[in-house]
Design a protein around this motif. Structure first.
Motif, PDB file in Angstrom:
ATOM      1  N   PRO A  53       0.807  -1.230   0.000  1.00 57.29           N
ATOM      2  CA  PRO A  53       0.000   0.000   0.000  1.00 57.29           C
ATOM      3  C   PRO A  53       0.836   1.275   0.000  1.00 57.29           C
ATOM      4  O   PRO A  53       0.487   2.242  -0.679  1.00 57.29           O
ATOM      5  N   ASP A  54       1.932   1.266   0.741  1.00 55.26           N
ATOM      6  CA  ASP A  54       2.772   2.469   0.814  1.00 55.26           C
ATOM      7  C   ASP A  54       3.369   2.803  -0.553  1.00 55.26           C
ATOM      8  O   ASP A  54       3.377   3.960  -0.993  1.00 55.26           O
ATOM      9  N   LEU A  55       3.856   1.775  -1.236  1.00 57.87           N
ATOM     10  CA  LEU A  55       4.437   1.983  -2.564  1.00 57.87           C
ATOM     11  C   LEU A  55       3.351   2.331  -3.581  1.00 57.87           C
ATOM     12  O   LEU A  55       3.560   3.169  -4.463  1.00 57.87           O
ATOM     13  N   GLY A  56       2.183   1.686  -3.453  1.00 58.50           N
ATOM     14  CA  GLY A  56       1.074   1.972  -4.358  1.00 58.50           C
ATOM     15  C   GLY A  56       0.639   3.433  -4.272  1.00 58.50           C
ATOM     16  O   GLY A  56       0.386   4.075  -5.296  1.00 58.50           O
ATOM     17  N   ALA A  57       0.569   3.955  -3.043  1.00 57.80           N
ATOM     18  CA  ALA A  57       0.167   5.355  -2.859  1.00 57.80           C
ATOM     19  C   ALA A  57       1.147   6.320  -3.505  1.00 57.80           C
ATOM     20  O   ALA A  57       0.787   7.427  -3.907  1.00 57.80           O
ATOM     21  N   ILE A  93      -4.745   3.678 -10.347  1.00 62.96           N
ATOM     22  CA  ILE A  93      -5.437   2.617  -9.619  1.00 62.96           C
ATOM     23  C   ILE A  93      -4.589   2.118  -8.455  1.00 62.96           C
ATOM     24  O   ILE A  93      -5.114   1.754  -7.396  1.00 62.96           O
ATOM     25  N   ALA A  94      -3.258   2.106  -8.608  1.00 66.68           N
ATOM     26  CA  ALA A  94      -2.375   1.711  -7.509  1.00 66.68           C
ATOM     27  C   ALA A  94      -2.509   2.695  -6.351  1.00 66.68           C
ATOM     28  O   ALA A  94      -2.536   2.300  -5.177  1.00 66.68           O
ATOM     29  N   PHE A  95      -2.608   3.985  -6.677  1.00 65.44           N
ATOM     30  CA  PHE A  95      -2.780   5.004  -5.637  1.00 65.44           C
ATOM     31  C   PHE A  95      -4.107   4.802  -4.901  1.00 65.44           C
ATOM     32  O   PHE A  95      -4.163   4.850  -3.673  1.00 65.44           O
ATOM     33  N   THR A  96      -5.188   4.561  -5.654  1.00 68.98           N
ATOM     34  CA  THR A  96      -6.504   4.404  -5.035  1.00 68.98           C
ATOM     35  C   THR A  96      -6.536   3.221  -4.075  1.00 68.98           C
ATOM     36  O   THR A  96      -6.984   3.351  -2.933  1.00 68.98           O
ATOM     37  N   ILE A  97      -6.048   2.083  -4.538  1.00 71.00           N
ATOM     38  CA  ILE A  97      -6.051   0.885  -3.687  1.00 71.00           C
ATOM     39  C   ILE A  97      -5.076   1.042  -2.528  1.00 71.00           C
ATOM     40  O   ILE A  97      -5.373   0.658  -1.385  1.00 71.00           O
ATOM     41  N   GLY A  98      -3.887   1.601  -2.807  1.00 71.17           N
ATOM     42  CA  GLY A  98      -2.892   1.779  -1.757  1.00 71.17           C
ATOM     43  C   GLY A  98      -3.354   2.725  -0.674  1.00 71.17           C
ATOM     44  O   GLY A  98      -3.077   2.503   0.514  1.00 71.17           O
ATOM     45  N   LYS A  99      -4.071   3.775  -1.050  1.00 73.92           N
ATOM     46  CA  LYS A  99      -4.499   4.781  -0.070  1.00 73.92           C
ATOM     47  C   LYS A  99      -5.712   4.335   0.738  1.00 73.92           C
ATOM     48  O   LYS A  99      -5.773   4.521   1.954  1.00 73.92           O
ATOM     49  N   PHE A 100      -6.706   3.748   0.056  1.00 71.07           N
ATOM     50  CA  PHE A 100      -7.952   3.408   0.731  1.00 71.07           C
ATOM     51  C   PHE A 100      -8.062   1.939   1.115  1.00 71.07           C
ATOM     52  O   PHE A 100      -8.866   1.585   1.964  1.00 71.07           O
TER      53      PHE A 100
END
Length: 435
Positions: free
Chosen positions: A41-45, A217-224
């Motif tokens: 999640p941290d990297l995705g955000a 999409i990586a940001f959305t999943i990583g953040k939420f």
């Protein structure tokens, strides 16, 4: 070249290798983005800049594309009465369909009752997180919206990227070229070539669409996260179902009445729909929609007028979101809304849903403005949906896109400005999807 050879070449153009299809690349990128956001999640955000950069690259091209398309279309049309007729038909159509969207949204959320039993005390909500959005509500309204159509300066409209301001200038320039007659031909030729150049730039930027989709999409999943949404899952699920129902029971019959298959149209614009879902922005595909609808057989002048106008007036998905979210917040805070109050809410939404063009986070700002206008539902309660607004946007933006695609074809048919044979052949895959 014989007819048989030409047909063979056409079929070869239509049937590209599967891995070269943009929708396949975007789906693979989205799957990788979901996996990264779930596992790291941290990297995705941290992938947010990839999505933001793609959106910015497309947005920088929207104003010149609208200008070239609209000015060229009107100048070649050489009929100001037709421009006015198209605009009136489009606005009437937009108002009728968005009213249906609001009614369906209100009906669905009352039946679904996603906020019932949450028993949220408005006093316990941290209102500070929504203050930046609430402060913008003063600028939302029908009169400020009309005033905002007129730019401060000619260049300012392009610098700010305000779609309606650019459209206003484009229509005026198109009329001026009509009045100039033959003397305007050199200018019209330059604008035509300029439009081709801008669309060439769009094709280059769209090569990065999978990368932009991956980052967004990586940001959305990583953040939420995937598991932290359970408490609001009923609202999300109900909203997505409502969007699908609207497309099926409203846009479906409209499409059949106009002689084309909605399913085939959705398949035709699947690349753009996937980019919308990933980036939660329909602006990212506006240039391609202009091009694809012309390829379908709609006249350039109709496409150039209807699509940009629809991006402000024909926001079916946004209307569904506003109706759903407003009543959900009433249910969650135990705010009673009788039938008369809900009809009043619908009438307010008919105005506020049109008055947020050009405002960042428009749907959320309009939601806050609507609650403030009703004076019944606590404005601070919008904080309850702030965290999932982006996820709800993944339902409303593709709905907006499908609605505007259908609207363009409908208006073109009403104006006898549609090549019905070409429309059928492109949707059936007999002709290339892009010219």
């Amino acid at each position: 070249m014989t007819a048989t050879t030409l047909a063979t070449e056409t079929r070869r153009d239509v049937r590209r290798a599967w891995w070269r299809e943009l929708w396949v690349q975007v789906m693979i990128a989205m799957a990788l983005g979901i996996a990264l956001g779930a596992i790291r999640p941290d990297l995705g955000a941290q992938m947010q800049p990839l999505g933001d950069a793609f959106i910015k690259a497309i947005r920088m091209l929207i104003a010149p594309i609208i200008f070239c398309t609209v000015v060229s279309g009107i100048a070649h049309m050489a009929d100001m009465a037709k421009v006015g007729r198209v605009a009136i038909k489009a606005l009437v159509y937009f108002e009728v369909v968005t009213t249906f969207a609001l009614i369906i949204g209100l009906a669905a959320v009352n039946l679904w009752q996603p906020g019932a039993g949450m028993n949220i005390d408005p006093a316990s909500i941290n209102a500070s997180v929504v203050e930046p959005y609430v402060k913008q509500t003063a600028a939302v309204g029908f009169v400020p919206f009309l005033m905002n159509i007129i730019p401060q300066t000619f260049v300012g409209a392009f610098a700010e990227g305000n779609i309606l301001q650019v459209l206003f200038i484009s229509v005026m320039c198109g009329f001026a070229l009509i009045w100039l007659g033959e003397r305007a031909r050199p200018v019209t030729d330059v604008i035509d070539v300029g439009g081709k150049m801008i669309f060439g730039m769009v094709r280059m930027v769209m090569w990065a669409a999978p990368l932009g989709a991956f980052g967004a999409i990586a940001f959305t999943i990583g953040k939420f996260g995937l598991g932290s949404l359970a408490s609001l899952g009923k609202l999300l699920g109900g909203f997505y179902v409502t969007c699908i129902l609207f497309i099926v029971i409203v846009l479906g019959p409209i499409s059949r009445l106009c002689g084309f298959s909605l399913w085939k149209l959705i398949r035709y614009i699947r690349d753009e729909l996937l980019v919308c879902i990933a980036t939660t922005s329909s602006e990212t595909v506006l240039p391609r929609m202009l091009s694809k609808l012309e390829t379908l057989g709609c006249e350039q002048s109709i496409v150039g007028l209807v699509i940009p106008t629809g991006y402000s007036f024909n926001l079916d998905g946004t209307c569904l979101y506003l109706a759903t979210a407003a009543v959900f917040l009433a249910q969650a805070t135990n705010t009673q809304l009788d039938l008369a109050q809900q009809i009043g809410l619908l009438l307010i939404l008919l105005v506020t849903s049109k008055g947020a063009a050009g405002i960042a986070g428009a749907a959320f700002v309009v939601l806050a403005a609507t609650l403030a206008a009703t004076g019944t539902i606590p404005v601070a309660s919008v904080a309850l949906v702030l965290g999932i607004h982006r996820l709800m946007s993944q339902g409303l933006t593709p709905t907006n896109l499908v609605g505007n695609a259908v609207a363009t074809i409908v208006i073109a048919r009403w104006e006898n400005a549609l090549d019905a044979d070409r429309l059928a052949r492109v949707l059936d895959g007999e002709l290339p999807a892009e010219s």
